[in-house]
Design an enzyme around this catalytic site. Structure first.
Site, PDB file in Angstrom:
ATOM      1  N   ASP A 152       0.848  -1.198   0.000  1.00 24.29           N
ATOM      2  CA  ASP A 152       0.000   0.000   0.000  1.00 24.29           C
ATOM      3  C   ASP A 152       0.882   1.245   0.000  1.00 24.29           C
ATOM      4  OD1 ASP A 152      -2.081   1.774   0.214  1.00 24.29           O
ATOM      5  OD2 ASP A 152      -2.739   1.121   2.197  1.00 24.29           O
ATOM      6  N   HIS A 226      -9.588  -1.392  -7.259  1.00 24.01           N
ATOM      7  CA  HIS A 226      -9.379  -0.213  -6.399  1.00 24.01           C
ATOM      8  C   HIS A 226      -8.487   0.825  -7.066  1.00 24.01           C
ATOM      9  CE1 HIS A 226      -8.782   2.331  -2.967  1.00 24.01           C
ATOM     10  NE2 HIS A 226      -7.494   2.027  -2.871  1.00 24.01           N
TER      11      HIS A 226
HETATM   12  C1  HEM Z   1      -3.941   2.577  -4.260  1.00 25.25           C
HETATM   13  C2  HEM Z   1      -5.126  -0.046  -0.343  1.00 25.25           C
HETATM   14  C3  HEM Z   1      -8.546   3.213   0.763  1.00 25.25           C
HETATM   15  C4  HEM Z   1      -6.818   6.131  -2.707  1.00 25.25           C
HETATM   16  C5  HEM Z   1      -3.986   1.554  -3.327  1.00 25.25           C
HETATM   17  C6  HEM Z   1      -3.239   0.315  -3.381  1.00 25.25           C
HETATM   18  C7  HEM Z   1      -3.562  -0.396  -2.278  1.00 25.25           C
HETATM   19  C8  HEM Z   1      -4.537   0.360  -1.537  1.00 25.25           C
HETATM   20  C9  HEM Z   1      -3.033  -1.778  -1.869  1.00 25.25           C
HETATM   21  C10 HEM Z   1      -2.252  -0.070  -4.494  1.00 25.25           C
HETATM   22  C11 HEM Z   1      -0.844   0.405  -4.215  1.00 25.25           C
HETATM   23  C12 HEM Z   1      -0.705   1.897  -4.179  1.00 25.25           C
HETATM   24  O1  HEM Z   1      -0.582   2.550  -5.224  1.00 25.25           O
HETATM   25  O2  HEM Z   1      -0.747   2.429  -3.067  1.00 25.25           O
HETATM   26  C13 HEM Z   1      -6.166   0.607   0.266  1.00 25.25           C
HETATM   27  C14 HEM Z   1      -6.903   0.076   1.400  1.00 25.25           C
HETATM   28  C15 HEM Z   1      -7.859   0.989   1.709  1.00 25.25           C
HETATM   29  C16 HEM Z   1      -7.740   2.093   0.772  1.00 25.25           C
HETATM   30  C17 HEM Z   1      -6.609  -1.258   2.083  1.00 25.25           C
HETATM   31  C18 HEM Z   1      -8.909   0.908   2.771  1.00 25.25           C
HETATM   32  C19 HEM Z   1      -9.852   0.012   2.724  1.00 25.25           C
HETATM   33  C20 HEM Z   1      -8.368   4.299  -0.068  1.00 25.25           C
HETATM   34  C21 HEM Z   1      -9.117   5.532  -0.002  1.00 25.25           C
HETATM   35  C22 HEM Z   1      -8.611   6.357  -0.985  1.00 25.25           C
HETATM   36  C23 HEM Z   1      -7.562   5.630  -1.670  1.00 25.25           C
HETATM   37  C24 HEM Z   1     -10.227   5.819   0.998  1.00 25.25           C
HETATM   38  C25 HEM Z   1      -8.979   7.770  -1.364  1.00 25.25           C
HETATM   39  C26 HEM Z   1      -9.742   8.580  -0.657  1.00 25.25           C
HETATM   40  C27 HEM Z   1      -5.905   5.404  -3.431  1.00 25.25           C
HETATM   41  C28 HEM Z   1      -5.214   5.924  -4.591  1.00 25.25           C
HETATM   42  C29 HEM Z   1      -4.389   4.891  -5.077  1.00 25.25           C
HETATM   43  C30 HEM Z   1      -4.600   3.766  -4.154  1.00 25.25           C
HETATM   44  C31 HEM Z   1      -5.324   7.323  -5.174  1.00 25.25           C
HETATM   45  C32 HEM Z   1      -3.460   4.922  -6.291  1.00 25.25           C
HETATM   46  C33 HEM Z   1      -4.233   4.630  -7.571  1.00 25.25           C
HETATM   47  C34 HEM Z   1      -3.296   4.670  -8.762  1.00 25.25           C
HETATM   48  O3  HEM Z   1      -2.712   3.636  -9.083  1.00 25.25           O
HETATM   49  O4  HEM Z   1      -3.150   5.745  -9.333  1.00 25.25           O
HETATM   50  N1  HEM Z   1      -4.782   1.547  -2.189  1.00 25.25           N
HETATM   51  N2  HEM Z   1      -6.701   1.823  -0.077  1.00 25.25           N
HETATM   52  N3  HEM Z   1      -7.444   4.394  -1.087  1.00 25.25           N
HETATM   53  N4  HEM Z   1      -5.520   4.117  -3.194  1.00 25.25           N
HETATM   54 FE1  HEM Z   1      -6.142   2.955  -1.673  1.00 25.25          FE
END
Ligand code: HEM
Length: 309
Positions: A152, A226
């Site tokens: 993440d 996601h």
């Molecule tokens: C990407 C986990 C909630 C915004 C990711 C990734 C994971 C992850 C594993 C892929 C690796 C990375 O680029 O960081 C989670 C988990 C969440 C969560 C476990 C809670 C259940 C959120 C929320 C937001 C968010 C609430 C925004 C308000 C993003 C964004 C990316 C991302 C912007 C990058 C997308 C891209 O590839 O451009 N998240 N996330 N995430 N997450 Fe989350």
């Protein structure tokens, strides 16, 4: 600097090894406000002391404030343009709830003991002025994975992508330049349902490979993955520093989401894309395994703003 000479708090740091997230409610009495102002005025010195005592500990902390108490703590100083009580987002499957919170501390360090040390110093200073709403202890899991087993933070803007541009208010709101909108959400994961998926199915939920974090190709990546849903454009990014938390005996497994942004509307647009879908109905598949139990917006003013009190 682009922040009218103001120094931002540590809003662009990486997740770190350990973190404590504390949300307080501010009491009504005027001396409560005085105690908080005293912490504000000393905040940079308190951090400096920690870094001086433990130079290799990667220590950092931010302090930020909710809309309900902003005018009490900073009367006559106006209000950051987008600071408001978070309005819940009602999706077809799930609601991004809005929950109370007046003051947030986000404390990071290599050792949990140092997070605790700082938390206890702050808490002592705020005794009688605040009541606890929530305290969550986050830890770095494996190679920076969320508790669901995927790395993440990868696409969160880092050094080469000018994280300050995405995390810190600039000339668009000059009185609050150097500040940052902080949004937090505590998520609980349904690990039984999650673990019932094959690794390939899980990878389609996240949009990346589980073992080595490599992004799925456009052909492989479903529209409701996601990272497809949360990616709302190259110009619309936020700095994320999520941490896993768990209580194994209670079977509680979670993600403490924290995002720092120069405009809250960017974070909100990501949330709408996840909970409502863009197009409507294309909701984030990750939400089928994750429930938001809190949701609170804060503003972390620059050190200069804090010090003026
Ligand atoms: C990407 C986990 C909630 C915004 C990711 C990734 C994971 C992850 C594993 C892929 C690796 C990375 O680029 O960081 C989670 C988990 C969440 C969560 C476990 C809670 C259940 C959120 C929320 C937001 C968010 C609430 C925004 C308000 C993003 C964004 C990316 C991302 C912007 C990058 C997308 C891209 O590839 O451009 N998240 N996330 N995430 N997450 Fe989350």
């Amino acid at each position: 600097n682009p922040f009218a000479g103001n120094t931002p708090q540590d809003v662009t740091e990486r997740q770190g090894e350990n973190a404590i997230f504390i949300v307080y409610k501010l009491n009504q009495s005027p001396d409560s406000v005085e105690k908080v102002k005293d912490v504000c005025a000393n905040f940079s010195a308190l951090i400096r002391s920690m870094r001086n005592r433990f130079p290799d500990a990667q220590f950092s902390s931010t302090i930020s404030f909710g809309a309900d108490v902003w005018d009490r703590i900073f009367p006559g100083k106006g209000r950051p343009k987008e600071l408001e009580v978070f309005k819940e987002i009602k999706g077809s499957k799930q609601i991004a709830v809005s929950t109370p919170g007046d003051i947030l501390f986000h404390i990071r360090a290599k050792q949990m003991g140092l997070c605790y040390e700082f938390a206890s110093i702050i808490d002592e200073k705020l005794k009688g002025a605040v009541e606890a709403i929530d305290e969550t202890h986050g830890f770095r899991y494996m190679d920076g994975k969320a508790i669901i087993g995927f790395v993440d933070g990868t696409e969160s803007p880092a050094v080469d992508e000018n994280p300050y541009h995405f995390a810190v208010v600039g000339e668009e709101d000059p009185d609050f330049a150097g500040g940052s909108y902080v949004f937090v959400q505590k998520y609980i994961h349904d690990m039984d349902a999650w673990n019932a998926l094959s690794v390939e199915e899980q990878e389609k939920v996240i949009g990346r490979r589980k073992f080595n974090d490599v992004e799925l190709s456009d052909e492989e990546k479903p529209a409701n993955a996601h990272n497809a849903v949360a990616n709302i454009g190259d110009d619309l990014k936020i700095v994320r520093a999520n941490m896993p938390f768990a209580n194994t005996a209670k079977r509680e497994y979670g993600t403490y989401f924290i995002g720092y942004a120069s405009t809250f509307s960017t974070t909100r647009q990501m949330l709408e894309s996840m909970f409502i879908g863009n197009p409507v109905g294309n909701t984030d598949r990750l939400l089928d395994f994750s429930t938001a139990i809190t949701g609170t917006l804060f503003f972390a003013p620059s050190y200069d703003f804090l010090g003026e009190e």
